[in-house]
Design a protein around this motif. Structure first.
Motif, mmCIF file in Angstrom:
data_model
loop_
_atom_site.group_PDB
_atom_site.id
_atom_site.type_symbol
_atom_site.label_atom_id
_atom_site.label_comp_id
_atom_site.label_asym_id
_atom_site.label_seq_id
_atom_site.Cartn_x
_atom_site.Cartn_y
_atom_site.Cartn_z
ATOM 1 N N VAL A 123 0.840 -1.204 0.000
ATOM 2 C CA VAL A 123 0.000 0.000 0.000
ATOM 3 C C VAL A 123 0.872 1.250 0.000
ATOM 4 C CG1 VAL A 123 -1.788 1.270 1.233
ATOM 5 C CG2 VAL A 123 -1.819 -1.226 1.228
ATOM 6 N N ALA A 124 0.602 2.150 -0.925
ATOM 7 C CA ALA A 124 1.373 3.398 -1.028
ATOM 8 C C ALA A 124 0.984 4.354 0.090
ATOM 9 C CB ALA A 124 1.127 4.045 -2.381
ATOM 10 N N ALA A 125 1.921 5.248 0.461
ATOM 11 C CA ALA A 125 1.659 6.222 1.520
ATOM 12 C C ALA A 125 2.268 7.566 1.154
ATOM 13 C CB ALA A 125 2.229 5.727 2.846
ATOM 14 N N ASP A 126 1.768 8.610 1.796
ATOM 15 C CA ASP A 126 2.249 9.961 1.577
ATOM 16 C C ASP A 126 3.698 10.099 2.027
ATOM 17 O OD1 ASP A 126 1.588 12.990 1.215
ATOM 18 O OD2 ASP A 126 2.476 12.846 3.214
ATOM 19 N N GLU A 127 4.531 10.741 1.219
ATOM 20 C CA GLU A 127 5.959 10.852 1.506
ATOM 21 C C GLU A 127 6.247 11.628 2.785
ATOM 22 O OE1 GLU A 127 8.678 9.469 0.282
ATOM 23 O OE2 GLU A 127 7.404 8.264 -1.029
ATOM 24 N N ASN A 128 5.493 12.695 3.038
ATOM 25 C CA ASN A 128 5.699 13.468 4.260
ATOM 26 C C ASN A 128 5.371 12.635 5.498
ATOM 27 O OD1 ASN A 128 6.487 15.800 2.873
ATOM 28 N ND2 ASN A 128 4.356 16.498 2.651
ATOM 29 N N LEU A 129 4.326 11.828 5.383
ATOM 30 C CA LEU A 129 3.943 10.950 6.491
ATOM 31 C C LEU A 129 5.029 9.910 6.730
ATOM 32 C CD1 LEU A 129 1.413 10.643 8.350
ATOM 33 C CD2 LEU A 129 0.670 8.813 6.826
ATOM 34 N N LEU A 130 5.570 9.374 5.637
ATOM 35 C CA LEU A 130 6.618 8.365 5.752
ATOM 36 C C LEU A 130 7.876 8.950 6.397
ATOM 37 C CD1 LEU A 130 6.386 6.517 2.307
ATOM 38 C CD2 LEU A 130 5.597 5.710 4.541
ATOM 39 N N GLN A 131 8.228 10.157 6.046
ATOM 40 C CA GLN A 131 9.414 10.781 6.604
ATOM 41 C C GLN A 131 9.255 11.007 8.112
ATOM 42 O OE1 GLN A 131 12.248 11.123 5.120
ATOM 43 N NE2 GLN A 131 13.254 12.100 6.870
ATOM 44 N N ALA A 132 8.073 11.455 8.511
ATOM 45 C CA ALA A 132 7.808 11.646 9.940
ATOM 46 C C ALA A 132 7.863 10.308 10.681
ATOM 47 C CB ALA A 132 6.439 12.307 10.127
ATOM 48 N N GLY A 133 7.340 9.277 10.054
ATOM 49 C CA GLY A 133 7.364 7.951 10.667
ATOM 50 C C GLY A 133 8.770 7.403 10.781
ATOM 51 N N LYS A 134 9.588 7.669 9.778
ATOM 52 C CA LYS A 134 10.984 7.205 9.799
ATOM 53 C C LYS A 134 11.748 7.829 10.956
ATOM 54 C CE LYS A 134 15.121 6.941 6.891
ATOM 55 N NZ LYS A 134 15.680 7.224 5.532
ATOM 56 N N ILE A 135 11.568 9.132 11.157
ATOM 57 C CA ILE A 135 12.239 9.833 12.258
ATOM 58 C C ILE A 135 11.804 9.251 13.598
ATOM 59 C CG2 ILE A 135 12.413 12.048 13.452
ATOM 60 C CD1 ILE A 135 12.183 13.380 10.670
ATOM 61 N N LEU A 136 10.507 9.025 13.747
ATOM 62 C CA LEU A 136 9.981 8.490 15.005
ATOM 63 C C LEU A 136 10.457 7.070 15.242
ATOM 64 C CD1 LEU A 136 8.097 9.240 17.360
ATOM 65 C CD2 LEU A 136 6.236 8.164 16.098
ATOM 66 N N TYR A 137 10.444 6.241 14.201
ATOM 67 C CA TYR A 137 10.841 4.836 14.354
ATOM 68 C C TYR A 137 12.297 4.729 14.799
ATOM 69 C CZ TYR A 137 11.475 -0.132 13.621
ATOM 70 O OH TYR A 137 11.763 -1.459 13.828
ATOM 71 N N HIS A 138 13.172 5.493 14.163
ATOM 72 C CA HIS A 138 14.601 5.346 14.439
ATOM 73 C C HIS A 138 15.120 6.266 15.547
ATOM 74 C CE1 HIS A 138 15.349 2.584 11.119
ATOM 75 N NE2 HIS A 138 14.575 3.344 10.364
ATOM 76 N N GLY A 139 14.418 7.379 15.771
ATOM 77 C CA GLY A 139 14.921 8.334 16.759
ATOM 78 C C GLY A 139 13.991 8.642 17.900
ATOM 79 N N GLY A 140 12.736 8.248 17.803
ATOM 80 C CA GLY A 140 11.773 8.554 18.849
ATOM 81 C C GLY A 140 11.428 10.029 18.884
ATOM 82 N N ASN A 141 10.835 10.447 19.982
ATOM 83 C CA ASN A 141 10.487 11.844 20.215
ATOM 84 C C ASN A 141 10.916 12.171 21.637
ATOM 85 O OD1 ASN A 141 9.232 14.296 20.884
ATOM 86 N ND2 ASN A 141 7.473 13.904 19.555
ATOM 87 N N ILE A 142 12.105 12.708 21.773
ATOM 88 C CA ILE A 142 12.689 12.963 23.098
ATOM 89 C C ILE A 142 11.833 13.932 23.903
ATOM 90 C CG2 ILE A 142 14.692 13.900 24.315
ATOM 91 C CD1 ILE A 142 16.419 12.943 21.989
ATOM 92 N N GLU A 143 11.298 14.934 23.235
ATOM 93 C CA GLU A 143 10.499 15.949 23.923
ATOM 94 C C GLU A 143 9.297 15.346 24.637
ATOM 95 O OE1 GLU A 143 7.988 20.034 22.879
ATOM 96 O OE2 GLU A 143 9.383 19.191 21.414
ATOM 97 N N ASN A 144 8.667 14.366 24.016
ATOM 98 C CA ASN A 144 7.475 13.735 24.599
ATOM 99 C C ASN A 144 7.789 12.411 25.297
ATOM 100 O OD1 ASN A 144 5.929 15.853 23.664
ATOM 101 N ND2 ASN A 144 5.276 14.776 21.806
#
Length: 217
Positions: A123-144
């Motif tokens: 299933v295809a997905a929006d590139e901006n959504l994928l980029q945000a997901g990539k950052i979260l998957y590999h780096g998490g969200n330190i602020e939260n």
């Protein structure tokens, strides 16, 4: 006369054959039927939702092919209720599917699906959504206070045996549903590990990481 006698004998034999078969089937000393193999169970019980090889093409149903055997077996056992306790993982559909399975059946199914080659979600997905997901998957969200998904599921999404499942290529719709169920408590069969993570995630973060996971190979 001889022909008539011959016909009577044939009729008697024809009638006796099914009776003999019934007697054999009812004979308690007869050898029991061989237990079904994992492939037979997968093809007969599981194929409608997951395909016979575990590569579900239905986005709401998980891809099982290539998943860790131990993890699949545990989930099957958690779906099963017994006379004294409800199932540890809530799903009326799956509970009915595993009701007749023994622990040995579940173990064999786990091993069977683990040996199958994964066909990742397409299933295809929006590139901006994928980029945000990539950052979260590999780096998490330190602020939260959200840890990287990779810390438990591995940088390639292969998981860590036997506690953390492989997630790479999983359908985004299924992953998102599970994240939401962990968040609401509808799924709580992981010693609350996921609950501690997902309650800090926004709806968009859940969608993003689910989409990114579906593209991992």
């Amino acid at each position: 006369m001889k022909m008539i006698k011959h016909m009577v004998m044939l009729a008697a034999l024809a009638m006796a054959a099914p009776l003999a078969a019934e007697e054999t089937a009812a004979d308690p000393s007869a050898a029991p039927a061989a237990p079904a193999s994992a492939q037979e169970i997968a093809s007969g019980v599981c194929a409608g939702c997951h395909n016979a090889d575990g590569n579900s093409v239905i986005p709401m149903n998980p891809i099982l092919a290539g998943q860790q055997a131990e993890y699949i077996t545990k989930q099957l056992m958690d779906f099963k209720a017994d006379a004294t306790e409800p199932s540890k993982r809530n799903s009326p559909v799956m509970s009915s599917m595993v009701a007749a399975l023994s622990q040995e059946d579940m173990k064999k199914l786990g091993e069977y699906y683990a040996q199958q080659k994964t066909v990742p979600s397409q299933v295809a997905a929006d590139e901006n959504l994928l980029q945000a997901g990539k950052i979260l998957y590999h780096g998490g969200n330190i602020e939260n206070g959200i840890p990287a998904c990779a810390s438990c599921h591995g940088p390639t999404g292969s998981g860590i045996v036997p506690r953390y499942p492989g997630v790479a290529g999983q359908h985004a719709e299924y992953t998102l549903t599970q994240l939401n169920q962990f968040n609401t408590g509808d799924r709580a069969n992981d010693n609350k590990v996921m609950q501690k993570v997902v309650h800090r995630m926004s709806a968009n973060e859940k969608r993003a990481v689910s989409a990114y996971i579906s593209t991992m190979r």
